[in-house]
Design a protein around this motif. Sequence first.
Motif, PDB file in Angstrom:
ATOM      1  N   GLU A 148      45.019  40.200  41.268  1.00  0.00           N
ATOM      2  CA  GLU A 148      45.708  39.412  39.883  1.00  0.00           C
ATOM      3  C   GLU A 148      46.095  37.767  40.253  1.00  0.00           C
ATOM      4  O   GLU A 148      45.677  36.959  39.299  1.00  0.00           O
ATOM      5  N   TRP A 157      44.252  35.536  37.227  1.00  0.00           N
ATOM      6  CA  TRP A 157      43.479  36.472  36.481  1.00  0.00           C
ATOM      7  C   TRP A 157      44.669  36.361  35.094  1.00  0.00           C
ATOM      8  O   TRP A 157      45.112  36.641  34.635  1.00  0.00           O
ATOM      9  N   THR A 207      40.892  47.707  51.382  1.00  0.00           N
ATOM     10  CA  THR A 207      42.393  48.438  50.691  1.00  0.00           C
ATOM     11  C   THR A 207      42.164  50.161  52.095  1.00  0.00           C
ATOM     12  O   THR A 207      41.461  50.337  52.017  1.00  0.00           O
ATOM     13  N   ARG A 255      37.545  45.689  48.270  1.00  0.00           N
ATOM     14  CA  ARG A 255      39.178  45.289  48.104  1.00  0.00           C
ATOM     15  C   ARG A 255      40.167  45.166  47.877  1.00  0.00           C
ATOM     16  O   ARG A 255      39.981  46.246  46.215  1.00  0.00           O
ATOM     17  N   THR A 290      37.919  40.523  44.793  1.00  0.00           N
ATOM     18  CA  THR A 290      37.813  41.740  43.991  1.00  0.00           C
ATOM     19  C   THR A 290      38.186  41.322  42.169  1.00  0.00           C
ATOM     20  O   THR A 290      39.507  41.863  42.967  1.00  0.00           O
ATOM     21  N   PRO A 291      37.986  41.198  41.672  1.00  0.00           N
ATOM     22  CA  PRO A 291      38.071  40.405  40.140  1.00  0.00           C
ATOM     23  C   PRO A 291      38.599  41.960  39.762  1.00  0.00           C
ATOM     24  O   PRO A 291      37.912  42.616  40.329  1.00  0.00           O
ATOM     25  N   PRO A 292      39.802  41.793  38.926  1.00  0.00           N
ATOM     26  CA  PRO A 292      39.860  42.973  38.028  1.00  0.00           C
ATOM     27  C   PRO A 292      39.197  43.614  37.386  1.00  0.00           C
ATOM     28  O   PRO A 292      38.117  42.454  36.655  1.00  0.00           O
ATOM     29  N   GLY A 293      38.510  44.506  37.249  1.00  0.00           N
ATOM     30  CA  GLY A 293      37.341  45.179  36.161  1.00  0.00           C
ATOM     31  C   GLY A 293      37.005  45.495  36.877  1.00  0.00           C
ATOM     32  O   GLY A 293      35.005  45.711  36.231  1.00  0.00           O
ATOM     33  N   THR A 294      36.305  44.686  38.108  1.00  0.00           N
ATOM     34  CA  THR A 294      35.298  45.277  39.115  1.00  0.00           C
ATOM     35  C   THR A 294      35.447  45.919  40.577  1.00  0.00           C
ATOM     36  O   THR A 294      36.464  46.101  40.729  1.00  0.00           O
ATOM     37  N   SER A 295      34.727  45.924  40.665  1.00  0.00           N
ATOM     38  CA  SER A 295      34.508  46.420  42.424  1.00  0.00           C
ATOM     39  C   SER A 295      33.462  45.789  42.881  1.00  0.00           C
ATOM     40  O   SER A 295      32.653  45.085  43.292  1.00  0.00           O
ATOM     41  N   VAL A 302      41.914  44.902  44.414  1.00  0.00           N
ATOM     42  CA  VAL A 302      41.659  43.636  42.959  1.00  0.00           C
ATOM     43  C   VAL A 302      42.682  42.639  43.021  1.00  0.00           C
ATOM     44  O   VAL A 302      44.272  42.938  43.353  1.00  0.00           O
ATOM     45  N   ARG A 337      49.482  40.748  43.522  1.00  0.00           N
ATOM     46  CA  ARG A 337      47.528  41.467  44.355  1.00  0.00           C
ATOM     47  C   ARG A 337      47.268  40.388  44.032  1.00  0.00           C
ATOM     48  O   ARG A 337      46.485  39.421  43.331  1.00  0.00           O
TER      49      ARG A 337
END
Length: 451
Positions: free
Chosen positions: A401, A449, A59, A397, A387-392, A399, A363
């Motif tokens: 979708e 997602w 990112t 990376r 990097t799934p939504p809600g995580t880091s 996020v 994304r």
Amino acid sequence: MSRRSIPYLLAAVLCALYCAVSVPRQLRFETYGFDLGIFEQGVRGYAALGPPVSTLKGTGFNLLGDHFSPVLALLAPVYRLFPGAVTLLVAQAVLIAVSVVPVTRLAIEVSGRVGGTLLGTAYGLSWGLWAALEFDFHEVAFAVPLAAFAVEALARDRAVAAACWALPLLLVKEDQGLLVAGVGVYLMARRHRRLGAAVVVTAVLVTAVVVLLVIPANHPDGRYAYADAGEWDGGDPLSRLLLPGTKWWTVLALLAPTGYLALRSPLVLLAVAPLAARFWAVNPLYWGTRYHYSAVLMPVLFLAFADGLRRIGRWYAGWLRLAVPVLALLVAAVALPVPPPGPAGLRVTEARQVLAVVPDGARVAASNELAAQLTGRCTVSLFPRLTPPGTSGPWARPVAEWVAVLDRRDEGGGDSSPASVEERSAVAGLPAAGYREAASGGGITVYRWAG
């Protein structure tokens, strides 16, 4: 047909051939995120009047923190008109084809119309150029014509022209400083001492500033990531430089298309420093004949070849003027590399329909083999670095979708490479991360997602 028009006509023909080879690879899903997708993201950033950011690297990752290649900004206006990876492939074909002009021009002076045309064709088909064309796009495409015109000017003892063509190489990539410095040293040896010294000093200063300041300032870790490749490990320096035998094979392969007659010209010495830097590096990919690493050396060697033939003088006459270029053409044709195959089992038409499910501007994390199909319209990161939504995640990376991956379920144990095993494992974990299958077919699967 006049002698003056032949180089341009040959360049046009070879440009069409280059496009016919490289563009269909993109259309057949035979290109990759590393490196075509990365460069497209960088050019796309310039076209939007922003920095050359590549989300495939991370990112907000500014490509000027990887390699110093501001010359890519020249593609931005064309990309604004024709956005897409194909634009980069066509631009590369045009740039490399342009380098055919100075090589053929000098060759015709030395070998006559027929012999020079054959020698120019041998250059245009030389394995170093072909290897670059067959593996996506790289910034070195800009270096090839600049090097060709610079070395042609040296062969004609046009010192100022040589310097003017060589200095822009410093904007192509930081390692081109070695070739620029070589041009400066050559000018000094040819009694253009002040100009040559100025070129050497410029090359050294610009390269030092770029490697020590500019690149680290744009890198997430504040460093030049490739510095480790050139560090001395305290071993035998000669062994490191000359071994293993792969390095000698590369030297032979570079000189073989010229019948080793390039060694008759002092211009061949311009290839020494760039080649030595490759051999000193610890990464074995630099040592061999694959990829784009030898592309910029081909105009140097073929122009040295033509200059070497000229230096032979009266012995180079009669049938030799035709026989030597014919031999060079045959060697070049035999040495053409085989293009890497695309993903096994992928059905292009159906796969393109499945990817169309991913909306523009989304994304998406994509397999390396699919990334270049999406970088022109989406924010693309590399799967399985997800990097799934809600995580880091590491390196922040984007996020994702959406996820677009090759369907490797039918591979079984056929592909046991670490990358393939890692990707299959990551795909198996997508449902637990909140992703649901949105479309499948043609050898690929797209997930969305669902939260």
